[in-house]
Design a protein around this motif. Structure first.
Motif, PDB file in Angstrom:
ATOM      1  N   THR A  66      -0.458   7.137   0.157  1.00 16.84           N
ATOM      2  CA  THR A  66      -1.519   5.789   0.867  1.00 16.84           C
ATOM      3  C   THR A  66      -1.760   4.316  -0.257  1.00 16.84           C
ATOM      4  N   LEU A  67      -1.351   4.119   0.324  1.00 21.17           N
ATOM      5  CA  LEU A  67      -1.293   2.363  -0.363  1.00 21.17           C
ATOM      6  C   LEU A  67      -1.885   1.308  -0.052  1.00 21.17           C
ATOM      7  N   THR A  68      -2.890   0.595  -0.720  1.00 15.25           N
ATOM      8  CA  THR A  68      -3.809  -0.252   0.056  1.00 15.25           C
ATOM      9  C   THR A  68      -3.969  -1.564  -0.526  1.00 15.25           C
ATOM     10  N   ILE A  69      -3.752  -2.716   0.629  1.00 18.76           N
ATOM     11  CA  ILE A  69      -3.240  -3.908  -0.238  1.00 18.76           C
ATOM     12  C   ILE A  69      -4.422  -4.714  -0.396  1.00 18.76           C
ATOM     13  N   PRO A  70      -4.883  -5.261  -1.563  1.00 23.23           N
ATOM     14  CA  PRO A  70      -5.930  -5.853  -1.773  1.00 23.23           C
ATOM     15  C   PRO A  70      -5.560  -7.089  -0.523  1.00 23.23           C
ATOM     16  N   PRO A  71      -7.292  -7.786  -0.762  1.00 26.02           N
ATOM     17  CA  PRO A  71      -7.375  -8.663   0.312  1.00 26.02           C
ATOM     18  C   PRO A  71      -6.708  -9.696  -0.256  1.00 26.02           C
ATOM     19  N   GLU A 159      -1.301  -0.254   9.080  1.00 31.37           N
ATOM     20  CA  GLU A 159      -2.928  -0.980   9.503  1.00 31.37           C
ATOM     21  C   GLU A 159      -3.688  -1.726   8.877  1.00 31.37           C
ATOM     22  N   ILE A 160      -3.880  -3.170   9.750  1.00 32.24           N
ATOM     23  CA  ILE A 160      -5.160  -4.330   9.157  1.00 32.24           C
ATOM     24  C   ILE A 160      -6.310  -3.326   9.130  1.00 32.24           C
ATOM     25  N   LYS A 161      -7.099  -3.484   7.949  1.00 31.94           N
ATOM     26  CA  LYS A 161      -8.323  -2.563   8.291  1.00 31.94           C
ATOM     27  C   LYS A 161      -9.511  -4.088   9.053  1.00 31.94           C
ATOM     28  N   ASP A 162      -9.681  -4.942   7.912  1.00 28.62           N
ATOM     29  CA  ASP A 162     -10.683  -5.325   7.573  1.00 28.62           C
ATOM     30  C   ASP A 162     -10.447  -6.897   7.953  1.00 28.62           C
ATOM     31  N   VAL A 163     -10.950  -7.766   8.802  1.00 28.95           N
ATOM     32  CA  VAL A 163     -10.899  -9.355   9.023  1.00 28.95           C
ATOM     33  C   VAL A 163     -12.004 -10.242   8.369  1.00 28.95           C
ATOM     34  N   GLU A 164     -12.424 -11.500   7.742  1.00 30.27           N
ATOM     35  CA  GLU A 164     -13.074 -11.310   7.066  1.00 30.27           C
ATOM     36  C   GLU A 164     -12.687 -13.438   7.539  1.00 30.27           C
ATOM     37  N   ILE A 165     -13.433 -13.391   8.422  1.00 35.15           N
ATOM     38  CA  ILE A 165     -13.990 -14.637   8.761  1.00 35.15           C
ATOM     39  C   ILE A 165     -15.193 -15.962   8.433  1.00 35.15           C
ATOM     40  N   PRO A 166     -15.007 -17.328   7.683  1.00 33.56           N
ATOM     41  CA  PRO A 166     -15.922 -17.846   7.598  1.00 33.56           C
ATOM     42  C   PRO A 166     -17.089 -17.697   8.450  1.00 33.56           C
ATOM     43  N   GLU A 167     -18.492 -17.462   8.097  1.00 35.42           N
ATOM     44  CA  GLU A 167     -19.480 -18.112   8.571  1.00 35.42           C
ATOM     45  C   GLU A 167     -20.028 -18.431   9.701  1.00 35.42           C
TER      46      GLU A 167
END
Length: 255
Positions: A66-71, A159-167
């Motif tokens: 399992t390899l976690t790609i950093p943000p 798998e794409i885990k999280d997507v963070e966008i501006p408020e």
């Protein structure tokens, strides 16, 4: 006693050779052995012997890693900044290639996954990134595996885990979703009014074919309104019914 010293030396050498030369490979491990710098056949699981100072073995784990790609900071096709992280599951299928073709297959796979993630998501818009992750995951897996296949590494899942966008973008998307819901509500309401008017038109056409039906409808309406004793009912009376009474009243007044 002079023969005892060589015997002891031989025993010690054999013990050292056994100590440093015997290795145990687990069921999920394979050994890539270099003898005097030359590649040997892959060692299978079990008890194996290495010639001290001549053989060097690299252990290769065949389990899924399992390899976690950093943000990663990406800019989508429609110029929206986002932070995306993902996870990659891969395993080694060819131990010799994993050691011979690349210096460190785990680090190389991680770097390829990061660059591919930034490159692919930069060609997709925000709506695709949020709503079509399965397609993006399949494309990421295909691109990454095309690079790692030559290293004897098989990519199982991306798998794409999280997507963070501006408020500010989140607020704009919320307003857009609210406006879309209001538009749908108005469309549904208008369609309901249209269907209701169509049904009323058909009902009016049916009632116009029989005046008695219209009178029965009046009486039914009075019955429904009479259920509330505190209500005041204004009943519309047809003119053709009261016309004879008006004429008789005028005739009596003339006499």
């Amino acid at each position: 006693m002079t023969w005892l010293i060589p015997v002891v030396v031989v025993v010690v050498l054999i013990a050292l050779a056994a100590w440093y030369g015997l290795v145990v490979l687990r069921e999920y491990e394979r050994g890539v052995v270099f003898r005097a710098g030359r590649l040997r056949p892959v060692y299978e699981p079990g008890l194996r012997f290495l010639i001290p100072l001549v053989d060097r073995m690299e252990r290769v784990d065949l389990r899924v890693v399992t390899l976690t790609i950093p943000p990663q900071e990406v800019i989508t096709k429609d110029n929206v900044p986002a932070r995306v992280n993902a996870v990659v599951l891969f395993r080694v299928t060819d131990p010799s290639s994993a050691i011979m073709a690349v210096e460190n297959y785990a680090v190389a796979t991680s770097q390829i996954a990061q660059t591919t993630l930034r490159s692919l998501l930069g060609r997709a818009d925000l709506d695709t990134l949020l709503a079509h992750r399965e397609d993006l995951n399949a494309d990421l897996r295909a691109i990454i595996e095309s690079q790692t296949r030559a290293w004897g590494v098989e990519v199982r899942v991306v798998e794409i885990k999280d997507v963070e966008i501006p408020e500010s973008m989140q607020r704009a998307m919320a307003r857009e979703a609210e406006a879309e819901r209001e538009r749908r509500a108005k469309v549904i309401n208008a369609r309901g009014e249209l269907q209701a008017s169509e049904e009323l038109r058909q009902a009016a056409e049916e009632l116009s074919k029989s005046p008695a039906s219209l009178q029965l409808r009046y009486l039914q309406t009075l019955l429904e309104l009479g259920a509330d004793q505190n209500s005041t009912v204004v009943f519309p009376l047809p003119v053709d019914i009261i016309t004879p009474f008006l004429q008789a009243a005028r005739g009596a007044g003339g006499r």
